[in-house]
Scaffold this motif. Structure first.
Motif, PDB file in Angstrom:
ATOM      1  N   GLY A  63       0.834  -1.194   0.000  1.00 39.76           N
ATOM      2  CA  GLY A  63       0.000   0.000   0.000  1.00 39.76           C
ATOM      3  C   GLY A  63       0.878   1.257   0.000  1.00 39.76           C
ATOM      4  O   GLY A  63       1.498   1.573  -0.995  1.00 39.76           O
ATOM      5  N   PRO A  64       0.942   1.966   1.153  1.00 35.95           N
ATOM      6  CA  PRO A  64       0.224   1.689   2.392  1.00 35.95           C
ATOM      7  C   PRO A  64      -1.274   1.929   2.249  1.00 35.95           C
ATOM      8  O   PRO A  64      -1.700   2.765   1.444  1.00 35.95           O
ATOM      9  N   GLY A  65      -2.055   1.154   3.012  1.00 32.59           N
ATOM     10  CA  GLY A  65      -3.492   1.317   3.039  1.00 32.59           C
ATOM     11  C   GLY A  65      -4.277   0.174   2.435  1.00 32.59           C
ATOM     12  O   GLY A  65      -5.501   0.181   2.494  1.00 32.59           O
ATOM     13  N   TYR A  66      -3.610  -0.829   1.849  1.00 32.11           N
ATOM     14  CA  TYR A  66      -4.324  -1.949   1.256  1.00 32.11           C
ATOM     15  C   TYR A  66      -4.650  -2.998   2.310  1.00 32.11           C
ATOM     16  O   TYR A  66      -3.950  -3.131   3.317  1.00 32.11           O
ATOM     17  N   ASP A  94      -2.087  10.357  14.412  1.00 29.81           N
ATOM     18  CA  ASP A  94      -0.648  10.239  14.648  1.00 29.81           C
ATOM     19  C   ASP A  94      -0.209   8.809  14.924  1.00 29.81           C
ATOM     20  O   ASP A  94       0.981   8.494  14.825  1.00 29.81           O
ATOM     21  N   THR A  95      -1.127   7.936  15.285  1.00 33.43           N
ATOM     22  CA  THR A  95      -0.758   6.566  15.650  1.00 33.43           C
ATOM     23  C   THR A  95      -0.826   5.602  14.480  1.00 33.43           C
ATOM     24  O   THR A  95      -0.559   4.408  14.647  1.00 33.43           O
ATOM     25  N   TYR A  96      -1.143   6.099  13.295  1.00 35.36           N
ATOM     26  CA  TYR A  96      -1.239   5.230  12.125  1.00 35.36           C
ATOM     27  C   TYR A  96       0.001   5.423  11.268  1.00 35.36           C
ATOM     28  O   TYR A  96       0.058   6.255  10.378  1.00 35.36           O
ATOM     29  N   ARG A  97       1.025   4.635  11.603  1.00 33.59           N
ATOM     30  CA  ARG A  97       2.337   4.732  10.968  1.00 33.59           C
ATOM     31  C   ARG A  97       3.060   3.408  11.117  1.00 33.59           C
ATOM     32  O   ARG A  97       2.654   2.530  11.877  1.00 33.59           O
ATOM     33  N   THR A  98       4.178   3.254  10.413  1.00 31.65           N
ATOM     34  CA  THR A  98       4.851   1.959  10.318  1.00 31.65           C
ATOM     35  C   THR A  98       5.358   1.458  11.656  1.00 31.65           C
ATOM     36  O   THR A  98       5.259   0.252  11.951  1.00 31.65           O
ATOM     37  N   THR A  99       5.905   2.325  12.490  1.00 31.55           N
ATOM     38  CA  THR A  99       6.424   1.866  13.783  1.00 31.55           C
ATOM     39  C   THR A  99       5.315   1.265  14.636  1.00 31.55           C
ATOM     40  O   THR A  99       5.533   0.287  15.361  1.00 31.55           O
ATOM     41  N   VAL A 126       0.681   7.677   6.886  1.00 28.46           N
ATOM     42  CA  VAL A 126       2.002   7.066   6.723  1.00 28.46           C
ATOM     43  C   VAL A 126       2.889   7.932   5.838  1.00 28.46           C
ATOM     44  O   VAL A 126       4.043   8.220   6.170  1.00 28.46           O
ATOM     45  N   TRP A 127       2.342   8.358   4.700  1.00 29.50           N
ATOM     46  CA  TRP A 127       3.161   9.111   3.747  1.00 29.50           C
ATOM     47  C   TRP A 127       3.582  10.468   4.321  1.00 29.50           C
ATOM     48  O   TRP A 127       4.733  10.886   4.172  1.00 29.50           O
ATOM     49  N   CYS A 128       2.649  11.128   4.981  1.00 28.15           N
ATOM     50  CA  CYS A 128       2.939  12.479   5.474  1.00 28.15           C
ATOM     51  C   CYS A 128       3.845  12.462   6.700  1.00 28.15           C
ATOM     52  O   CYS A 128       4.537  13.451   6.974  1.00 28.15           O
ATOM     53  N   ALA A 129       3.883  11.365   7.443  1.00 29.17           N
ATOM     54  CA  ALA A 129       4.755  11.262   8.606  1.00 29.17           C
ATOM     55  C   ALA A 129       6.131  10.716   8.254  1.00 29.17           C
ATOM     56  O   ALA A 129       7.132  11.098   8.863  1.00 29.17           O
ATOM     57  N   GLU A 130       6.208   9.853   7.217  1.00 27.82           N
ATOM     58  CA  GLU A 130       7.429   9.083   6.993  1.00 27.82           C
ATOM     59  C   GLU A 130       8.170   9.400   5.697  1.00 27.82           C
ATOM     60  O   GLU A 130       9.363   9.126   5.590  1.00 27.82           O
ATOM     61  N   GLU A 131       7.479   9.917   4.719  1.00 25.74           N
ATOM     62  CA  GLU A 131       8.110  10.212   3.436  1.00 25.74           C
ATOM     63  C   GLU A 131       8.285  11.714   3.222  1.00 25.74           C
ATOM     64  O   GLU A 131       9.381  12.193   2.952  1.00 25.74           O
ATOM     65  N   LYS A 132       7.208  12.451   3.351  1.00 24.69           N
ATOM     66  CA  LYS A 132       7.236  13.870   3.026  1.00 24.69           C
ATOM     67  C   LYS A 132       8.249  14.670   3.856  1.00 24.69           C
ATOM     68  O   LYS A 132       8.905  15.572   3.314  1.00 24.69           O
TER      69      LYS A 132
END
Length: 501
Positions: free
Chosen positions: A97-100, A180-185, A364-370
């Motif tokens: 995904g993320p998100g799938y 804020d709690t929806y991320r890879t870690t 996920v994208w806005c916390a970890e990539e951007k």
């Protein structure tokens, strides 16, 4: 005014508060609460008749800093091995995904060969379709339909998407969902909690695309009990995805056409195809091709405009089987035959939908990539790769992340993971989303790793149902992670046999 398809690849290339803080959440998981797994009578996805399985929900705190607060429920399928002498270490599988959603795999459980040797567990990531809650954003789907379906007036696509994201955010926050709690870690901590709740001593991880990031965090933060890991189409933590979008697109096309030049029959049919095609793409920056839509099209616009990047995206997103036809299709375009583009335009349908898991994807994208994107490097791509004109390299627009407002991850989450746990990296030669070079670079930090590159294949080789060679390789590795799988089928794959028409 006709709107160019400048965002075409953005959605198809698919694609912390601080290290101390978020790592603290994860590392405290066994100290302040006890994760629970409870069986449920009604599965979320129908399983083929006659298959034995256990279905239930992993229950964990949404915010591990506040275990006394809201808890979330993550669906899990456990499929027992068919082997009465099964290995004791199961395979745990979660998708990309993320998100799938990972749950749809339950419908095709008979295709997964891993059950011949050990139990097979499907794990749903937090925020996705069948998780409770599902961070669905139907507003996002409606925004895409608006952007692509109405070409009569000039618009700012990023502002439309940002407005949709803001509406979705307000609705989710009103439900007291902590974005804020929806991320890879946190997903990695969920997976670790699943292992604890099920009482598993040792296990293997099967991950695909985005979920290979989860595997990397697991190797770093929760290595105990991990026997081996398969990463299909790896996405390294340290890669800044959007900075390489256009390079990956151009490199894939160049590599494919170089192979055509090396093939006597293909080269004879299409001499100097690479140079002619790239020159053609550059010319489209100033003079794009407009293709009429069918008269019965539901879209209000009457044409679709293609620049070089749009055509590259069409090529890159073709199936493994379609790669063999690319030189012939390019030759048609160079000869003024736009039937390839007309077929694509006729098939474009932009409808509204539930937007399942889209909120998790944005978080996920806005916390970890951007946060780690070099804006200058991002902008420089357009000048460096004029062949890809019309493609916006941003997977999620900055304007969306600005209004979504999640806390950026610490720089630790943008660094390569080192591990000596056995890892098998699997790549498709023509994978545009997670190119071979990324997996190859990971090997320098994974001291006990092996890398298989499937010639002519695309993204996700282990999900190639027509040719299960990559799945066979993954299964062999789980059975003996001390060496690279020696599968006859892998040696028999000869790459692309180009077709002249």
């Amino acid at each position: 005014m006709n709107k160019p398809t400048s965002l075409y690849s953005r959605f198809f290339l698919l694609i912390a508060i601080g290290f101390v803080t978020l790592q603290g959440w994860a590392q405290q998981s066994n100290r302040s609460y006890t994760p629970k797994f409870e069986e449920a009578k009604k599965p979320v996805v129908k399983v083929p008749k006659g298959e034995d399985y256990t279905f239930g929900y992993l229950q964990v705190p949404e915010n591990r800093q506040e275990p006394g607060g809201k808890w979330i429920k993550l669906p899990v399928y456990i499929f027992p091995s068919k082997n009465p002498q099964k290995a004791k270490d199961p395979v745990i599988y979660t998708v990309g995904g993320p998100g799938y959603t990972s749950m749809r795999a339950a419908q095709y459980i008979r295709a997964y060969q891993y059950r011949e040797d050990r139990d097979f567990i499907l794990f749903e990531q937090r925020g996705t379709q069948y998780a409770q809650p599902n961070l669905a954003c139907p507003e996002w789907s409606a925004a895409l339909a608006e952007i692509y379906g109405d070409g009569d007036s000039p618009i700012n696509p990023d502002s439309i998407l940002a407005e949709a994201a803001l509406k979705c955010k307000k609705r989710l926050v009103a439900k007291e969902i902590n974005l804020d709690t929806y991320r890879t870690t946190e997903i990695a901590a969920d997976l670790r909690d699943l292992v604890l709740a099920l009482g598993i001593d040792q296990y293997n991880l099967l991950t695909l695309s985005y979920s290979t990031k989860i595997a990397q965090v697991m190797l770093r933060d929760y290595p105990d009990g991990i026997r081996s890991v398969v990463m299909d189409s790896p996405l390294p933590l340290e890669v800044n995805y959007e900075e390489e979008t256009l390079a990956n697109l151009v490199e894939l096309a160049g590599r494919l056409l170089d192979q055509c030049a090396d093939d006597p029959e293909c080269n004879a049919a299409h001499p100097q195809l690479k140079s002619r095609f790239f020159s053609f793409l550059k010319e489209l920056e100033a003079n794009p091709v407009s293709v009429p839509l069918p008269v019965d099209s539901a879209a209000s616009r009457d044409t679709v405009t293609y620049q070089g990047g749009d055509i590259l995206s069409l090529i890159a997103n073709g199936s493994t089987e379609e790669m063999a036809q690319v030189p012939a299709l390019i030759e048609q375009l160079l000869n003024g035959d736009n039937s390839f583009l007309e077929a694509d335009a006729a098939n474009q349908q932009w409808t509204t939908g539930p937007g399942n898991g889209m909120g998790m994807r944005i978080s996920v994208w806005c916390a970890e990539e951007k946060p780690f994107i070099d804006r200058d490097a991002l902008a420089a791509q357009a000048e460096k790769y004029p062949e890809a004109a019309g493609i916006d390299p941003e997977f999620i627009p900055k304007a969306v992340c600005d209004c979504w407002g999640v806390t950026p991850e610490d720089s630790h989450e943008n660094k390569a993971v080192s591990s000596d746990i056995p890892v098998l990296l699997i790549s498709g030669e023509y994978d545009i989303e997670t190119p071979v070079k990324w997996a190859a670079a990971m090997q320098s930090n994974l001291s006990n790793s092996y890398h298989l590159v499937f010639k002519g294949w695309k993204h996700g080789p282990t999900t190639n149902w027509g040719q299960p060679c990559a799945m066979e390789a993954a299964r062999a590795f789980f059975n003996d992670p001390s060496k690279i799988p020696n599968n006859p089928c892998f040696e028999e794959i000869g790459g692309i046999n180009f077709k002249s028409n």
